[in-house]
Design a protein around this motif. Structure first.
Motif, PDB file in Angstrom:
ATOM      1  N   LEU A  95       0.821  -1.207   0.000  1.00  0.00           N
ATOM      2  CA  LEU A  95       0.000   0.000   0.000  1.00  0.00           C
ATOM      3  C   LEU A  95       0.857   1.260   0.000  1.00  0.00           C
ATOM      4  CD1 LEU A  95      -2.690  -0.818   2.717  1.00  0.00           C
ATOM      5  CD2 LEU A  95      -2.940  -0.860   0.226  1.00  0.00           C
ATOM      6  N   PRO A  96       0.349   2.320  -0.632  1.00  0.00           N
ATOM      7  CA  PRO A  96       1.040   3.600  -0.495  1.00  0.00           C
ATOM      8  C   PRO A  96       0.779   4.182   0.896  1.00  0.00           C
ATOM      9  CG  PRO A  96      -0.934   3.864  -1.818  1.00  0.00           C
ATOM     10  CD  PRO A  96      -0.825   2.392  -1.510  1.00  0.00           C
ATOM     11  N   VAL A  97       1.719   4.974   1.364  1.00  0.00           N
ATOM     12  CA  VAL A  97       1.579   5.634   2.661  1.00  0.00           C
ATOM     13  C   VAL A  97       1.558   7.139   2.432  1.00  0.00           C
ATOM     14  CG1 VAL A  97       2.651   6.037   4.914  1.00  0.00           C
ATOM     15  CG2 VAL A  97       2.789   3.772   3.856  1.00  0.00           C
ATOM     16  N   VAL A  98       0.601   7.805   3.085  1.00  0.00           N
ATOM     17  CA  VAL A  98       0.532   9.260   2.989  1.00  0.00           C
ATOM     18  C   VAL A  98       1.048   9.831   4.310  1.00  0.00           C
ATOM     19  CG1 VAL A  98      -0.944  11.239   2.516  1.00  0.00           C
ATOM     20  CG2 VAL A  98      -1.549   8.979   1.605  1.00  0.00           C
ATOM     21  N   PRO A  99       2.231  10.459   4.298  1.00  0.00           N
ATOM     22  CA  PRO A  99       2.730  11.039   5.537  1.00  0.00           C
ATOM     23  C   PRO A  99       2.089  12.397   5.778  1.00  0.00           C
ATOM     24  CG  PRO A  99       4.318  11.402   3.782  1.00  0.00           C
ATOM     25  CD  PRO A  99       3.151  10.667   3.167  1.00  0.00           C
ATOM     26  N   VAL A 100       1.627  12.601   7.008  1.00  0.00           N
ATOM     27  CA  VAL A 100       0.983  13.874   7.339  1.00  0.00           C
ATOM     28  C   VAL A 100       1.664  14.445   8.576  1.00  0.00           C
ATOM     29  CG1 VAL A 100      -1.159  14.918   8.196  1.00  0.00           C
ATOM     30  CG2 VAL A 100      -1.250  13.271   6.320  1.00  0.00           C
ATOM     31  N   SER A 101       1.972  15.725   8.554  1.00  0.00           N
ATOM     32  CA  SER A 101       2.560  16.366   9.719  1.00  0.00           C
ATOM     33  C   SER A 101       1.527  16.434  10.837  1.00  0.00           C
ATOM     34  CB  SER A 101       3.017  17.781   9.359  1.00  0.00           C
ATOM     35  OG  SER A 101       3.023  18.594  10.514  1.00  0.00           O
ATOM     36  N   SER A 102       1.904  15.970  12.017  1.00  0.00           N
ATOM     37  CA  SER A 102       0.958  16.020  13.138  1.00  0.00           C
ATOM     38  C   SER A 102       0.681  17.468  13.537  1.00  0.00           C
ATOM     39  CB  SER A 102       1.534  15.240  14.332  1.00  0.00           C
ATOM     40  OG  SER A 102       1.831  13.920  13.941  1.00  0.00           O
ATOM     41  N   MET A 103       1.611  18.379  13.257  1.00  0.00           N
ATOM     42  CA  MET A 103       1.377  19.798  13.562  1.00  0.00           C
ATOM     43  C   MET A 103       0.392  20.415  12.566  1.00  0.00           C
ATOM     44  SD  MET A 103       4.469  21.683  15.329  1.00  0.00           S
ATOM     45  CE  MET A 103       5.651  21.830  14.032  1.00  0.00           C
ATOM     46  N   ALA A 104       0.494  20.031  11.296  1.00  0.00           N
ATOM     47  CA  ALA A 104      -0.474  20.528  10.308  1.00  0.00           C
ATOM     48  C   ALA A 104      -1.872  20.051  10.687  1.00  0.00           C
ATOM     49  CB  ALA A 104      -0.096  20.046   8.914  1.00  0.00           C
ATOM     50  N   CYS A 105      -1.934  18.826  11.221  1.00  0.00           N
ATOM     51  CA  CYS A 105      -3.213  18.263  11.687  1.00  0.00           C
ATOM     52  C   CYS A 105      -3.813  19.125  12.785  1.00  0.00           C
ATOM     53  CB  CYS A 105      -2.963  16.885  12.277  1.00  0.00           C
ATOM     54  SG  CYS A 105      -3.480  15.596  11.251  1.00  0.00           S
ATOM     55  N   VAL A 141      -7.679  23.030   3.442  1.00  0.00           N
ATOM     56  CA  VAL A 141      -6.676  22.299   4.232  1.00  0.00           C
ATOM     57  C   VAL A 141      -5.540  23.227   4.660  1.00  0.00           C
ATOM     58  CG1 VAL A 141      -7.130  20.053   3.181  1.00  0.00           C
ATOM     59  CG2 VAL A 141      -5.380  21.534   2.216  1.00  0.00           C
ATOM     60  N   ALA A 142      -4.962  22.877   5.819  1.00  0.00           N
ATOM     61  CA  ALA A 142      -3.859  23.668   6.357  1.00  0.00           C
ATOM     62  C   ALA A 142      -2.598  23.400   5.544  1.00  0.00           C
ATOM     63  CB  ALA A 142      -3.630  23.294   7.819  1.00  0.00           C
ATOM     64  N   CYS A 143      -2.097  24.451   4.878  1.00  0.00           N
ATOM     65  CA  CYS A 143      -0.878  24.304   4.083  1.00  0.00           C
ATOM     66  C   CYS A 143       0.263  25.008   4.797  1.00  0.00           C
ATOM     67  CB  CYS A 143      -1.066  24.916   2.704  1.00  0.00           C
ATOM     68  SG  CYS A 143      -2.386  24.122   1.790  1.00  0.00           S
ATOM     69  N   LEU A 144       1.422  24.377   4.734  1.00  0.00           N
ATOM     70  CA  LEU A 144       2.594  24.893   5.424  1.00  0.00           C
ATOM     71  C   LEU A 144       3.053  26.206   4.792  1.00  0.00           C
ATOM     72  CD1 LEU A 144       4.490  23.908   7.691  1.00  0.00           C
ATOM     73  CD2 LEU A 144       5.895  22.847   5.920  1.00  0.00           C
ATOM     74  N   LEU A 145       3.338  27.211   5.646  1.00  0.00           N
ATOM     75  CA  LEU A 145       3.863  28.495   5.160  1.00  0.00           C
ATOM     76  C   LEU A 145       5.390  28.499   5.208  1.00  0.00           C
ATOM     77  CD1 LEU A 145       1.521  31.183   6.756  1.00  0.00           C
ATOM     78  CD2 LEU A 145       1.997  30.873   4.324  1.00  0.00           C
ATOM     79  N   CYS A 194      -4.009  17.639  20.829  1.00  0.00           N
ATOM     80  CA  CYS A 194      -4.125  16.362  20.126  1.00  0.00           C
ATOM     81  C   CYS A 194      -4.812  16.570  18.780  1.00  0.00           C
ATOM     82  CB  CYS A 194      -4.954  15.364  20.931  1.00  0.00           C
ATOM     83  SG  CYS A 194      -4.254  15.014  22.535  1.00  0.00           S
ATOM     84  N   PRO A 195      -4.212  16.077  17.713  1.00  0.00           N
ATOM     85  CA  PRO A 195      -4.915  16.104  16.431  1.00  0.00           C
ATOM     86  C   PRO A 195      -6.106  15.145  16.473  1.00  0.00           C
ATOM     87  CG  PRO A 195      -2.773  14.999  16.215  1.00  0.00           C
ATOM     88  CD  PRO A 195      -2.913  15.420  17.641  1.00  0.00           C
ATOM     89  N   THR A 196      -6.939  15.181  15.452  1.00  0.00           N
ATOM     90  CA  THR A 196      -8.080  14.253  15.421  1.00  0.00           C
ATOM     91  C   THR A 196      -8.006  13.397  14.156  1.00  0.00           C
ATOM     92  OG1 THR A 196      -9.489  15.732  14.146  1.00  0.00           O
ATOM     93  CG2 THR A 196      -9.552  15.985  16.543  1.00  0.00           C
ATOM     94  N   VAL A 197      -8.673  12.269  14.203  1.00  0.00           N
ATOM     95  CA  VAL A 197      -8.729  11.368  13.053  1.00  0.00           C
ATOM     96  C   VAL A 197      -9.338  12.093  11.849  1.00  0.00           C
ATOM     97  CG1 VAL A 197     -10.050   9.399  12.148  1.00  0.00           C
ATOM     98  CG2 VAL A 197      -8.702   9.138  14.236  1.00  0.00           C
ATOM     99  N   LEU A 200      -6.762  14.368  10.414  1.00  0.00           N
ATOM    100  CA  LEU A 200      -5.702  13.536   9.823  1.00  0.00           C
ATOM    101  C   LEU A 200      -6.161  13.021   8.452  1.00  0.00           C
ATOM    102  CD1 LEU A 200      -2.930  12.153  10.414  1.00  0.00           C
ATOM    103  CD2 LEU A 200      -4.174  10.312  11.523  1.00  0.00           C
ATOM    104  N   LEU A 201      -7.418  12.567   8.408  1.00  0.00           N
ATOM    105  CA  LEU A 201      -7.957  12.044   7.150  1.00  0.00           C
ATOM    106  C   LEU A 201      -8.153  13.149   6.119  1.00  0.00           C
ATOM    107  CD1 LEU A 201     -10.425   9.387   8.589  1.00  0.00           C
ATOM    108  CD2 LEU A 201      -8.536   8.918   7.010  1.00  0.00           C
ATOM    109  N   THR A 202      -8.568  14.337   6.574  1.00  0.00           N
ATOM    110  CA  THR A 202      -8.754  15.462   5.642  1.00  0.00           C
ATOM    111  C   THR A 202      -7.439  15.770   4.929  1.00  0.00           C
ATOM    112  OG1 THR A 202     -10.459  16.401   7.058  1.00  0.00           O
ATOM    113  CG2 THR A 202      -9.427  17.902   5.483  1.00  0.00           C
ATOM    114  N   LEU A 203      -6.372  15.920   5.722  1.00  0.00           N
ATOM    115  CA  LEU A 203      -5.071  16.220   5.125  1.00  0.00           C
ATOM    116  C   LEU A 203      -4.563  15.045   4.294  1.00  0.00           C
ATOM    117  CD1 LEU A 203      -3.264  18.059   8.073  1.00  0.00           C
ATOM    118  CD2 LEU A 203      -4.125  19.057   5.963  1.00  0.00           C
ATOM    119  N   GLY A 204      -4.812  13.835   4.783  1.00  0.00           N
ATOM    120  CA  GLY A 204      -4.355  12.636   4.083  1.00  0.00           C
ATOM    121  C   GLY A 204      -5.019  12.493   2.718  1.00  0.00           C
TER     122      GLY A 204
END
Lengths: 251, 335
Positions: A95-105, A141-145, A194-197, A200-204
């Motif tokens: 499977l592919p993995v989508v890495p998401v920053s926990s801070m962006a979450c 979605v929250a995009c990194l500045l 704490c981020p939420t599922v 996390l899924l939105t960004l993912g």
């Protein structure tokens, strides 16, 4: 025909353990530990919980399309357990993995329709340091500045003035120092840690749609901080309980 | 039947595949020794960071090197303890999730049982019962092995493990980590007769060890010399090594006498020490008993011994659930 996307999400960066499934529009959320720290998962519960979620959804592991992985920053050992689980599942299931920053979450927690402000996430790291990142919303979605970093509260990079919202527990003790070094004044602070599922899924989903994926072999935790190297230990000894316990971490 | 073995309990990442007909068909080892050398010992956080980078690519390589497809693998064995908790958790997380993905059993292996069984990975393995000496950087134990998985502890170190004492004395002499090979090398240039080091806990009966006092004795010997020449270092190295080897030999002889067994199996990293092997070979000739060592390749931590131990456990019907559960402290008698 609408293709129903099926995703597994995991993040162990915070005091909560996030476990969830996206099944088309539906989300199954088995997060633990957001309110009561003692209710959080032990590492031994993660795989059985994933299996339970799948059973509830009447689906098999092989029906998952991708794994969304909260990369951190956070507890080193916690991040590695999630990384190990994601590596094993993604490799075994190809499977592919989508890495998401926990801070962006965490920044994503602040999102609401029509929001115009920028978000500065600050999480307690150690003593006078915070994990720090700035984000703005684009397409919901929250995009990194700027780059995410671990930084002394008096050394954060200066930001453009404007409407800013603070997120995270780093603002609790250091709001004055941070505002001064950043050159901004916050409108408000959301003290979530704490981020939420859901986030996390939105960004993912957003990153997955853009093909921002990794193979299992490329999955790594995002530590952002080097380990403290004062005093190396000798190889483990069965009688040396106390020292060993210091490295113990349970999620 | 093929079993994948994963070892991540300390500073070596080991991945191997055992085939019931062909034996070890892949055996990859990545040592972090260089990473830890400047600290004179293992830094747990650095060890864990390296394991999470190396383990999965090594699994990929082991499958490729042995021509194994995922469906050829019948179980995944991993080191569940004893060891560094963070390092163990990396191997356990990967092993158990991969086993779940492949829908095959996973098996948590006792690291020292792995070392013990490594001595059986030969064409001429010992028959049970036998006395086992487990001697490494983390352990110094004598076990009575009645049959597979039925072990009694006869004696163990009350303080430092033998390998740990080697590491610490190497540091005192300004030698690199790991200390065992460094001291053994230097000892070949030493004059054995110059210093007389004690043989701890040999004057009284019993099968326990203690190497802490020997370490202090070494430190005092170094302190008594104003300038430490290369020859001084070599003389101390040989005296220290002889004291450790002699102590171990005396305890092994006692263990054989106490149990009435006539086979001795040596396992663990220190079993690679040539002086120890020579001393135990003399012992076996004198007592007309047999002594067994693992292949030099299998003396250090490795994945092969874990895969092999996993094969044993799988054949005996062992299975475990999905819980990721490691045991940093795990006495072998609890097996």
């Amino acid at each position: 025909m609408v293709v129903r996307v099926q995703l597994l999400a995991i993040d162990t960066s915070s005091s909560a353990t996030l476990l969830g499934l996206q099944l088309g529009e539906e989300i199954i959320d088995r997060t633990r530990g957001k309110e009561v720290a003692s209710s959080r998962y032990h590492s031994r519960d993660i795989l059985p919980t994933i299996q339970q979620m799948l059973a509830e959804a009447h689906m098999g592991l092989d029906e998952i399309d991708a794994i969304i992985f909260g990369q951190g920053p956070g507890s080193f050992t916690g991040l590695r357990i999630a990384a190990g689980i994601v590596q094993g599942l993604a490799y075994g299931l190809r499977l592919p993995v989508v890495p998401v920053s926990s801070m962006a979450c965490l920044a994503q927690v602040a999102f609401r329709e029509g929001i115009q402000c920028r978000v500065a996430v600050a999480l307690k790291a150690r003593l006078q340091e915070v994990y720090f990142g700035t984000y703005e919303f684009s397409e919901g979605v929250a995009c990194l500045l700027g780059p995410e970093m671990v930084v002394d509260v008096t050394q954060t990079p200066r930001q453009e003035e404007g409407t800013w919202l603070g997120v995270g527990d780093g603002w609790e003790d250091h709001r004055d120092s941070l505002e001064q070094s950043l050159g901004i004044t916050l409108e408000d602070v959301l003290a979530v840690t704490c981020p939420t599922v859901e986030n996390l899924l939105t960004l993912g989903r957003w990153k997955l749609a853009r093909g921002e994926t990794l193979s299992a072999l490329e999955v790594r935790p995002k530590y952002m901080r080097e380990p403290q190297l004062s005093g190396a230990r000798q190889v483990p000894e069965s009688t040396n309980l106390v020292e060993r316990g210091r490295d113990t971490h349970q999620i | 039947m093929r079993v994948l073995g994963i070892e991540t309990s300390c500073d070596e990442t080991g991945v191997a595949i055992y085939d019931e007909h062909q034996g070890i068909i892949a055996n990859l080892l990545y040592s972090q020794i260089e990473l830890h050398r400047e600290f004179g010992g293992v830094v747990p956080e650095l060890a864990s960071r390296d394991h999470i980078r190396k383990t999965l690519p090594m699994i990929d390589e082991a499958l490729l090197a042995s021509g194994s497809k995922p469906e050829d693998i019948h179980a995944i064995a991993y080191t569940a303890g004893p060891g560094l908790v963070g390092a163990l958790l990396v191997g356990a997380s990967i092993a158990k999730s991969l086993a779940l993905a492949w829908n095959i059993p996973s098996l948590g292996i006792h690291h020292m049982e792995g070392h013990l069984l490594a001595a059986l990975l030969t064409d001429n393995p010992p028959d049970y019962p036998f006395v086992a000496l487990l001697v490494s950087g983390g352990h110094t134990q004598l076990m009575a092995c009645h049959e597979p998985e039925n072990y009694d502890l006869l004696g163990e170190s009350q303080d430092d493990a033998a390998g740990e004492a080697f590491d610490k004395v190497a540091r005192m002499l300004g030698l690199p980590y790991p200390g065992g090979p460094a001291i053994a090398d230097l000892a070949t240039e030493g004059k054995a007769a110059r210093f007389s080091f004690p043989r701890p806990m040999t004057s009284k009966p019993g099968l326990d060890f203690s190497f802490s006092g020997l370490k202090t004795f070494t430190l005092n010997t170094i302190a008594s010399l104003k300038v430490l020449s290369q020859q001084d270092k070599a003389d101390i190295a040989v005296a220290f090594q002889e004291a450790v080897v002699d102590t171990i030999r005396i305890k092994c002889e006692r263990a054989l006498a106490a149990t009435g067994m006539n086979s001795l199996v040596i396992a663990g990293g220190v079993s690679a020490n040539v002086a120890l092997r020579e001393s135990l070979n003399h012992l076996s000739a004198r007592l007309h008993c047999q002594v067994f060592y693992p292949d030099f390749r299998l003396c250090t931590d490795n994945g092969a011994m874990i895969a092999f131990a996993g094969y044993h456990r799988l054949s005996k019907g062992h299975r475990e659930d999905l819980a990721i559960n490691v045991k940093p402290r795990w006495p072998m008698v609890e097996l």
